[in-house]
Motif scaffolding. Sequence first.
Motif, short mmCIF file in Angstrom:
data_model
loop_
_atom_site.label_atom_id
_atom_site.label_comp_id
_atom_site.label_asym_id
_atom_site.label_seq_id
_atom_site.Cartn_x
_atom_site.Cartn_y
_atom_site.Cartn_z
N VAL A 169 0.84 -1.21 0.00
CA VAL A 169 0.00 0.00 0.00
C VAL A 169 0.87 1.25 0.00
CG1 VAL A 169 -1.65 1.32 1.39
CG2 VAL A 169 -2.02 -1.13 1.02
N LEU A 170 1.95 1.23 0.78
CA LEU A 170 2.85 2.40 0.82
C LEU A 170 3.56 2.59 -0.52
CD1 LEU A 170 4.49 2.05 4.37
CD2 LEU A 170 2.79 3.74 3.64
N ALA A 171 4.07 1.46 -1.06
CA ALA A 171 4.84 1.55 -2.31
C ALA A 171 3.98 2.09 -3.45
CB ALA A 171 5.42 0.19 -2.67
N ARG A 172 2.67 1.85 -3.38
CA ARG A 172 1.77 2.28 -4.46
C ARG A 172 0.93 3.51 -4.08
NH1 ARG A 172 1.17 -1.90 -8.19
NH2 ARG A 172 -0.04 -0.38 -9.36
N GLN A 173 1.19 4.07 -2.90
CA GLN A 173 0.41 5.24 -2.41
C GLN A 173 -1.10 4.94 -2.44
OE1 GLN A 173 1.59 8.61 -4.84
NE2 GLN A 173 3.75 8.43 -4.26
N SER A 190 1.69 7.53 -11.58
CA SER A 190 2.70 6.48 -11.39
C SER A 190 3.94 7.06 -10.74
CB SER A 190 3.08 5.84 -12.74
OG SER A 190 3.52 6.86 -13.63
N ASN A 191 4.01 8.37 -10.67
CA ASN A 191 5.18 9.04 -10.10
C ASN A 191 5.35 8.64 -8.63
OD1 ASN A 191 7.32 10.72 -10.15
ND2 ASN A 191 6.14 12.58 -9.73
#
Length: 468
Positions: A169-173, A190-191
Amino acid sequence: MTSAQDIRPRQDELAAQAQYFSTSPNASFHSPSSHGSALTRTIPLPNAKHLKPFATEDIKVLLLENVNQTGRDILSQQGYQVEFLKSSLPEDQLIEKIRDVHVIGIRSKTKLSARVLKEAKNLIVIGCFCIGTNQVDLQYAADHGIAVFNSPFSNSRSVAELVIAEIIVLARQLGDRSNEMHAGTWNKVSNGCWEIRGKTLGIIGYGHIGAQLSVLAESMGLSVIFYDVVNLMALGSARQVDSMEAFLSEADFVSCHVPELPETKGMIGAKQFEQMKKGSYLINASRGTVVDIPALIDAMRSGKIAGAALDVYPNEPAGNGDYFNSELNSWGADLRSLKNLILSPHIGGSTEEAQSAIGVEVAQALTRYVNEGTTLGAVNLPEVALRSLTMDEPDHARVIYIHQNIPGVLRKVNEIIGDHNVDKQMTDSRGDVAYLMADISNVNTTQIKDLYTSLESLPSRIQTRILY
Ligand SMILES: NC(=O)C1=CN([C@@H]2O[C@H](COP(=O)(O)OP(=O)(O)OC[C@H]3O[C@@H](n4cnc5c(N)ncnc54)[C@H](O)[C@@H]3O)[C@@H](O)[C@H]2O)C=CC1
Ligand SMILES: O=C(O)C(=O)COP(=O)(O)O
């Protein structure tokens, strides 16, 4: 065959016992030799299948913090009086309630400090229906003969799975995207969003939870490093790193799994955030005091830390529906305003599987302790057990003697019980406290009362119970 009725003491026996023990010393609780008389009542239960030291309906149990139904059922089935509350209690109310009870069951929120335990005149055992025991003054409890049990690993997997979810979840915001959609905003980006494959997870504290997390993370393509004060066998391809600084500078995700100890308080602060990689992430599902929250806020605002997940806080609300407020924590409002910060209400161990297993495990430990004196699994007393006493023989008794660990006590205790046939005996010590259990035979009720009086009169005595 023994009927259910047979295993209850007769009312006249109860009255006689109560009278007898009401004459036992009952000075202030401060003295190790002054626990309340209810602890040491010995109720005969001829022909009982299982040893029961009290009339079970006399045992008062207070369960706080929504202990699972499985645990409530086990304790109720013993015939104990069980009071159940969904949340924890403010200290003044806790003190009022704890005065009466023999057994208390809590989770991570209820603080059983020396101040609270001092009022617990009848308490013989505490059940922490969770892993952590930092909320209990373990030394005070041991010094006063109060055993403490927990559930050392029944929710470990649940915590590890939550952390895995948080890493992605963190890696993909994902938390931010979901919040935006809830607010009606479409924001396809995607940034700054990454796959976790090939990234490095750093685990601080490679115990039950850390090790589970390690295995799960590797199976998803993460490399795992860990930092621990103990030299431990690394699972799979994980690698232990000896220096905290080297560890922090290598990890893309840092996840904390240490207990709350003086040494772990604030162990992740401004200096450690400085040592972490730019754009890395922090996860804390251990204890709120492990991470310095103002330092985390600064590190996130500066962009050094790209995201964080917090499940635990230095001050947590007492129950569901309570406001997670900034009055309790001056940084509360600041936290809520940060981007890519997952805030969860201490739910790491909150799954049906974990809570149901913990309920059984801790309630059984409590029952064994109350009924048989067994301390296997206790976190603050020596672990002592004897195989079950056969109650078919009415002239048997089990002596439980918790005492100060000083020279000469065993000689004196054995002088007292040595006039009878000692079938088996076990003794062990842990720090300043020792625990002796002995099964004796050829002993009648009058002799048991004499034994009790003699053991109580020894200056080393912390608590005496005789089960027969
Ligand atoms: N969020 C939640 O709902 C839950 C939180 N917890 C918390 O997680 C903690 C860890 O749980 P377990 O893995 O079961 O504990 P554990 O006792 O199995 O492992 C803890 C590890 O931390 C290491 N350690 C201790 N002090 C350290 C230090 N100063 N630096 C580095 N390593 C250190 C120990 O050597 C040990 O390997 C619990 O004490 C509890 O506070 C536990 C369950 C649920
Ligand atoms: O098991 C632990 O130590 C936990 O932190 C979980 O606590 P809880 O039972 O959810 O209050």
